[in-house]
Scaffold this motif. Structure first.
Motif: not given
Length: 128
Positions: A5-26
């Motif tokens: 019940q604690r806050p959490h998120l799960v994000l699937a990423l592909r190994p592409v150029e924008g993955a790091v930025r998407a992870a950081r922004d999320t």
């Protein structure tokens, strides 16, 4: 409180150029939504380093961020490469190879463990 019940998120990423930025922004958006501060951007930098390592060495990546208690944030990067992270390089003049040194310096603790389908690399940091 039940850990599920604690806050959490799960994000699937592909190994592409924008993955790091998407992870950081999320991660930034989630921390704001959860009213937790990443005061110095440590959690974002840790996330960037762990995701960067994963996209270099894996094909399937999942980012998991959670708040296990009132003062800690946990970031986990699950990937399909069974090999553990490489030891940090000692050459301070090298162009790369210091990501895990940063993770170690910015986190309370970090590590990795094998999974049935690869590994998970994790780090915990303090949040006010």
């Amino acid at each position: 409180m039940d850990p599920l019940q604690r806050p959490h998120l799960v994000l699937a990423l592909r190994p592409v150029e924008g993955a790091v930025r998407a992870a950081r922004d999320t991660v930034r958006a989630a921390m704001e939504r959860w009213n937790r501060q990443d005061v110095n951007g440590d959690l974002e930098l840790i996330t960037s380093e762990l995701v960067t390592n994963a996209i270099r060495h894996a094909t399937a990546i999942t980012l998991v961020v959670s708040l296990p208690d009132d003062t800690t944030a946990m970031v986990e990067v699950w990937d399909d490469n069974p090999e553990g992270p490489a030891a940090p390089m000692g050459d301070l003049h090298a162009e790369g190879g210091r990501g895990l040194l940063l993770v170690g310096a910015l986190s309370r603790s970090w590590g990795w463990r094998s999974t049935a389908g690869g590994k998970v690399t994790w780090a915990q940091t303090a949040t006010p």
